[in-house]
Design a protein around this motif. Sequence first.
Motif, mmCIF file in Angstrom:
data_model
loop_
_atom_site.group_PDB
_atom_site.id
_atom_site.type_symbol
_atom_site.label_atom_id
_atom_site.label_comp_id
_atom_site.label_asym_id
_atom_site.label_seq_id
_atom_site.Cartn_x
_atom_site.Cartn_y
_atom_site.Cartn_z
ATOM 1 N N ASP A 43 16.024 -3.853 0.717
ATOM 2 C CA ASP A 43 15.242 -4.688 0.651
ATOM 3 C C ASP A 43 14.953 -6.696 0.100
ATOM 4 O O ASP A 43 14.152 -7.646 0.940
ATOM 5 N N ARG A 92 6.502 -7.579 -3.461
ATOM 6 C CA ARG A 92 8.052 -7.785 -3.379
ATOM 7 C C ARG A 92 8.104 -9.568 -2.549
ATOM 8 O O ARG A 92 8.991 -10.010 -2.350
ATOM 9 N N ASP A 93 6.996 -9.770 -1.993
ATOM 10 C CA ASP A 93 6.944 -10.557 -1.329
ATOM 11 C C ASP A 93 5.747 -11.024 -1.025
ATOM 12 O O ASP A 93 5.323 -12.114 -0.600
ATOM 13 N N SER A 128 11.939 2.456 2.523
ATOM 14 C CA SER A 128 12.392 0.534 2.419
ATOM 15 C C SER A 128 13.240 0.455 4.339
ATOM 16 O O SER A 128 13.067 -0.512 4.365
ATOM 17 N N ARG A 170 16.320 -7.860 3.906
ATOM 18 C CA ARG A 170 16.632 -7.939 5.440
ATOM 19 C C ARG A 170 15.992 -8.897 5.901
ATOM 20 O O ARG A 170 16.028 -9.960 4.684
ATOM 21 N N THR A 196 0.645 -2.995 -3.265
ATOM 22 C CA THR A 196 1.539 -3.210 -2.376
ATOM 23 C C THR A 196 1.912 -2.146 -1.771
ATOM 24 O O THR A 196 2.841 -1.668 -0.440
ATOM 25 N N ARG A 217 4.392 2.647 1.452
ATOM 26 C CA ARG A 217 4.343 5.130 0.983
ATOM 27 C C ARG A 217 3.998 4.684 1.997
ATOM 28 O O ARG A 217 3.977 6.029 2.461
ATOM 29 N N ARG A 233 5.398 -4.490 9.439
ATOM 30 C CA ARG A 233 5.149 -6.122 7.668
ATOM 31 C C ARG A 233 3.707 -6.578 8.026
ATOM 32 O O ARG A 233 2.681 -6.716 7.161
HETATM 33 O O1 DC Z 1 7.430 -0.645 -5.267
HETATM 34 P P1 DC Z 1 7.729 0.485 -4.350
HETATM 35 O O2 DC Z 1 8.496 1.102 -5.106
HETATM 36 O O3 DC Z 1 6.405 1.739 -4.100
HETATM 37 O O4 DC Z 1 7.784 -0.154 -3.254
HETATM 38 C C1 DC Z 1 7.787 0.952 -2.311
HETATM 39 C C2 DC Z 1 8.759 -0.257 -0.611
HETATM 40 O O5 DC Z 1 7.662 -0.863 -0.372
HETATM 41 C C3 DC Z 1 10.594 -0.854 -2.122
HETATM 42 O O6 DC Z 1 11.346 -0.271 -1.604
HETATM 43 C C4 DC Z 1 10.062 -1.968 -1.298
HETATM 44 C C5 DC Z 1 8.383 -2.209 -0.234
HETATM 45 N N1 DC Z 1 7.962 -3.196 -0.159
HETATM 46 C C6 DC Z 1 7.997 -4.338 0.654
HETATM 47 O O7 DC Z 1 8.691 -4.106 1.206
HETATM 48 N N2 DC Z 1 7.091 -4.945 0.355
HETATM 49 C C7 DC Z 1 6.202 -5.006 -0.617
HETATM 50 N N3 DC Z 1 5.490 -6.233 -0.541
HETATM 51 C C8 DC Z 1 6.463 -3.954 -1.254
HETATM 52 C C9 DC Z 1 6.617 -2.578 -1.603
#
Ligand code: DC
Length: 222
Positions: A186, A132-133, A102, A189, A35, A40, A111
Amino acid sequence: MKKKPLIAIDGFSSTGKSSISKIIAQKLGVIHMDTGALYRGITVYALQHFLEGNTINIPQLIHHLSDIKLEFKSIKGHLSLFLNDTNIDPEIRAPKVAEYVSEVAKQPEIRNFLLCIQRQIAKNGGIVMDGRDIGTVVLPQADYKFFLTASPQERALRRYKELKENGIEADLEEVKRNLLMRDKIDSERPISPLKQAPDAILIDNTHLDKKQTIALILSYLK
Ligand code: DC
């Protein structure tokens, strides 16, 4: 037929989440979705269209979200990310994207826009989703949840090596600074911060390589 599992793998950057999730999905015969690539992808679009000086014009980006089509397509067994029908796999890993992502990812409208795409893909089960979530917000009903962490120094080294392997020049201290800044944005927020779900299994892989981390995760999957 038994429903295939929903597996959420969250955690800090450069803990190997995506590559580990990809292999676990292959072993289980389910799909994998990174995700972070979606956030990105939006950032690539923002840098192409709404970069003003050193900042992204966030209100303009939000206003134009409906112009963005993000899709994963399978090419020779590998899922590639397409932005409005163009393959953006190489671009999404660029340091410039890491620098801005970020900021983009903390916007509630962005989101929400990506939440729909993520839930749509997971609706039939049979997926390893990393981010992340995922365990806290996207798929709170996941059958298994893991949260990966490792020391900042180890994670910076991993990212640095990955960039070098991809022919991208980087400075280790700069990589570490970016990583810590992203951790902070991250985690702090207000909407969907990076945090371990109460029912997630914590895995610290500072001293584990990829193979060992995969074996550990698989040992939890019945
Ligand atoms: O895992 P990554 O480094 O490719 O993620 C890139 C950015 O996206 C990271 O700074 C946090 C955000 N992200 C997020 O907020 N929620 C997610 N489910 C995945 C990534």
